[in-house]
Design a protein around this motif. Structure first.
Motif, PDB file in Angstrom:
ATOM      1  N   ASP A 347       0.841  -1.196   0.000  1.00 54.97           N
ATOM      2  CA  ASP A 347       0.000   0.000   0.000  1.00 54.97           C
ATOM      3  C   ASP A 347       0.876   1.247   0.000  1.00 54.97           C
ATOM      4  O   ASP A 347       1.533   1.558   0.989  1.00 54.97           O
ATOM      5  CB  ASP A 347      -0.893  -0.048   1.252  1.00 54.97           C
ATOM      6  N   ARG A 353       0.033   0.608  -5.784  1.00 50.92           N
ATOM      7  CA  ARG A 353      -0.311  -0.703  -5.257  1.00 50.92           C
ATOM      8  C   ARG A 353       0.369  -1.856  -6.000  1.00 50.92           C
ATOM      9  O   ARG A 353       0.604  -1.804  -7.213  1.00 50.92           O
ATOM     10  CB  ARG A 353      -1.827  -0.954  -5.357  1.00 50.92           C
ATOM     11  N   ASP A 376      -9.592  -0.101  -2.752  1.00 50.31           N
ATOM     12  CA  ASP A 376      -8.685  -1.244  -2.794  1.00 50.31           C
ATOM     13  C   ASP A 376      -9.335  -2.515  -3.310  1.00 50.31           C
ATOM     14  O   ASP A 376      -8.634  -3.463  -3.657  1.00 50.31           O
ATOM     15  CB  ASP A 376      -8.077  -1.492  -1.404  1.00 50.31           C
TER      16      ASP A 376
END
Length: 388
Positions: A347, A353, A376
């Motif tokens: 993260d 990502r 996410d």
């Protein structure tokens, strides 16, 4: 009407003068921090760049035939990446690159700021140092290497607690104040002094608190244990297996302290290689980089947070708003549970990502513009559902 216009002009002049005086005062108080903040608005780095030398790098095979992921799914992923102003989107499945999409102005040689993805890379380096015998084990007191902690209550803190963000050490909360401790930590010229001199605030292993102080002190611990600068150790033991040189940021020429909690610039393909290293339990191709045991420990849920291992995020338990720490209102947003409960992810602030899904033999990389409301669940779930 003329009188009203003049009144408005006076008010605007007063406001302008107040702003100029305030900025001038802050420049006098913290000239370096203010100049670096100004430089960041122009695209400059808040410190001194130092190269991390690469090597030949694992060759990445691209799928030139039938995709193992539904094309419509890949198109949806590309559309979301474009919508969120991404620079790169890579999808690796079953040994081949199924998608390598770069958006206008970016390509496979573009270096992206990984932000806190760097923390997981630091965790890998700690494992390598343990494998090499420089560090005994994670249950050691960190004060065995950080002598400044040996004579006060911080001697209770273990290496494992630093890795799991449960050390109890104080950390400065986010603040826009250029004269505040947080801003000096992020943009000042003596990062390590701030990190190393934080007092114990909570009993170790009593609270999960994601912050930059724990990894910064871990990085110093690594340097002292190996008697090697961070950038050199990173290059010699991990980045030589990458394809492109990377950059870390030093706080200053004088102190030459690497910011190890953030600030590693790397290509999307090399971030994919980091993901593959985790997917393949410490190996890249035929090369063993770190022990399988260490990777297993890294992705084991911690006692205080089932969604966090060693400086690495996990998808063990669904949280719509993933909490970082109790001093911050910032959260990681998840619009729905992960499709794959074994997901592991790096993260980085604003949507940088790497998603690794071992059960699907899948790695996804996204780099790009800062997205404040990054979802996410979106990319990994969309792509996972499209696996043929």
């Amino acid at each position: 009407m003329i009188a009203l216009i003049k009144t408005i002009q006076r008010i605007l002049l007063i406001i302008t003068l107040a702003i100029v005086l305030s900025v001038g005062f802050l420049f006098v108080q913290e000239p370096l921090v203010m100049s670096r903040l100004g430089g960041m608005l122009l695209g400059k780095k808040p410190g001194v760049q130092k190269i991390v030398m690469s090597g030949d790098g694992l060759s990445i095979k691209s799928n030139l035939g039938e995709k193992t992921i539904n094309q419509q799914t890949l198109n949806e992923a590309i559309a979301y990446a474009r919508e969120t102003k991404s620079h790169a989107l890579l999808v690796f499945h079953q040994g081949e690159l199924q998608l390598e999409e770069y958006f206008p102005g970016y390509d496979k040689k573009t270096l992206s700021d990984t932000n806190s993805m760097h923390k997981t890379i630091l965790a890998i380096l700690i494992g390598i140092a343990i494998d090499q015998g420089f560090i005994g084990n994670v249950d050691e007191s960190a004060s065995n290497y950080l002598s400044e902690w040996a004579k006060d209550e911080r001697m209770q803190i273990t290496i494992k607690q630093l890795l799991q963000q449960s050390s109890g050490i104080r950390y400065p909360p986010f603040s826009f104040n250029p004269t505040g401790e947080w801003m000096k930590f992020m943009n000042g010229d003596d990062t390590q002094n701030i990190a190393l001199n934080q007092p114990l605030e909570k009993t170790p292993n009593s609270e999960f608190a994601y912050n930059g102080i724990n990894p910064q002190n871990l990085g110093l611990l690594l340097e002292r244990a190996t008697k090697t600068s961070y950038s050199d150790y990173l290059s010699e033991n991990l980045w030589r297996y990458m394809k492109d040189d990377a950059f870390v940021i030093l706080d200053s020429e004088k102190h030459a302290t690497t910011r190890m909690f953030c600030c590693l610039d790397a290509t999307a393909r090399d971030l994919l290689r980091i993901g593959l290293l985790i997917l393949n339990k410490g190996k890249l191709g035929d090369s063993r980089i770190v022990s399988e045991t260490w990777i297993r420990e890294m992705i084991t849920p911690s006692d205080l947070n089932p969604n966090y291992g060693y400086l690495t995020w996990l998808g063990t338990k669904y949280q719509e708003n993933r909490i970082y720490n109790n001093k911050s209102s910032a959260t990681g947003f998840h619009s729905e549970p992960f499709v794959d409960e074994d997901i592991i992810f790096l993260d980085g602030f604003g949507g940088q990502r790497a998603y690794i899904i071992p059960s699907k033999d899948l790695v996804i990389i996204r780099t790009g513009a800062i997205v404040w409301d990054w979802d996410d669940a979106k990319l990994p779930n969309t792509i996972s559902k499209g696996v043929n």
